[in-house]
Scaffold this motif. Sequence first.
Motif, PDB file in Angstrom:
ATOM      1  N   ASN A  69       0.858  -1.180   0.000  1.00  0.00           N
ATOM      2  CA  ASN A  69       0.000   0.000   0.000  1.00  0.00           C
ATOM      3  C   ASN A  69       0.901   1.238   0.000  1.00  0.00           C
ATOM      4  N   LEU A  70       0.896   1.992  -1.087  1.00  0.00           N
ATOM      5  CA  LEU A  70       1.801   3.127  -1.232  1.00  0.00           C
ATOM      6  C   LEU A  70       1.164   4.457  -0.834  1.00  0.00           C
ATOM      7  N   ASN A 173       7.546   0.040 -11.853  1.00  0.00           N
ATOM      8  CA  ASN A 173       6.732  -0.909 -11.087  1.00  0.00           C
ATOM      9  C   ASN A 173       7.100  -0.785  -9.618  1.00  0.00           C
ATOM     10  N   MET A 174       6.319  -0.005  -8.894  1.00  0.00           N
ATOM     11  CA  MET A 174       6.616   0.237  -7.482  1.00  0.00           C
ATOM     12  C   MET A 174       6.434  -1.019  -6.635  1.00  0.00           C
ATOM     13  N   GLN A 175       5.620  -1.977  -7.121  1.00  0.00           N
ATOM     14  CA  GLN A 175       5.395  -3.204  -6.354  1.00  0.00           C
ATOM     15  C   GLN A 175       6.599  -4.138  -6.397  1.00  0.00           C
ATOM     16  N   THR A 187      15.559  -2.893  -5.415  1.00  0.00           N
ATOM     17  CA  THR A 187      14.772  -3.313  -6.567  1.00  0.00           C
ATOM     18  C   THR A 187      15.676  -3.469  -7.781  1.00  0.00           C
ATOM     19  N   ASP A 188      15.233  -4.268  -8.742  1.00  0.00           N
ATOM     20  CA  ASP A 188      15.936  -4.411 -10.021  1.00  0.00           C
ATOM     21  C   ASP A 188      15.377  -3.460 -11.063  1.00  0.00           C
ATOM     22  N   GLU A 189      14.333  -2.708 -10.687  1.00  0.00           N
ATOM     23  CA  GLU A 189      13.724  -1.750 -11.601  1.00  0.00           C
ATOM     24  C   GLU A 189      14.673  -0.579 -11.873  1.00  0.00           C
ATOM     25  N   GLN A 190      14.549  -0.003 -13.052  1.00  0.00           N
ATOM     26  CA  GLN A 190      15.352   1.162 -13.410  1.00  0.00           C
ATOM     27  C   GLN A 190      14.764   2.402 -12.756  1.00  0.00           C
ATOM     28  N   GLU A 191      15.567   3.094 -11.965  1.00  0.00           N
ATOM     29  CA  GLU A 191      15.056   4.281 -11.289  1.00  0.00           C
ATOM     30  C   GLU A 191      14.881   5.431 -12.272  1.00  0.00           C
TER      31      GLU A 191
END
Length: 250
Positions: A69-70, A173-175, A187-191
Amino acid sequence: MDNALLIGLSRQTAMMREMSVVASNLANVNTTGYKSQSMLFDQYLMPVASEQSPDKTLTFVQDYGQFRNLADGEMRATGNPLDVAINGEGFFKVQTPQGVRYTRDGHFQLDDTGQLVTSQGYPVLSDAGTPITFAIDEGHITIARDGTITTSRDGISASEQQRGKLALVSFPNMQALRNEGDNLYVTDEQEQPAANPRLIQGSLEGSNVKPIVEMTNMMEILRSYQSAQNLVQSADDMRRQAISQIGSPA
């Protein structure tokens, strides 16, 4: 009977993990910037699970992830110029021995070298990816809404200097963020730069955990677990009775 046992056990296993998530939420009800989590469940269809199943299909419980929950937590004014709350989207960047990590906890302080650090002593990074350091005589620190940091000596505006800008980033993808302890995420997501950053100096964002909701969830989980336990117990009793009857002499 085997099917009833398996279905009951699958539900109990999922609820044990759900209880762990609820317990974690309650443990962090006072953690600055903490975001509550909940389990995501789905049905898992097992075709031809047993020849005794009339429709040849059984449904098991499967927990396939967690939802974070963000929503913003309550903003609390502290009056400390090094406390910074994020209003809306974004995460601060900090440097740890394991690499760059992200946090919503803006309870910052200065270490012995004048470097801006987190409560755990990790350097807070600027939008240039470097630590932020202040001189000993820079006693007036101002952090603007967009994260720009300026300082002055003895409150004299003519002596104002810019000391950098706090990095505030977001992710597609914040999740995909994963908890790593110390109120940090990885996270492995690109900031990417957070859109329309809104920082509030002299305030902290509280946890968005709602204790009453979590306590209610905990009681519901306990009742559901007991229901599944009764199903397992009934199936086991039937098995024992069947074995007893089969083993008895005619």
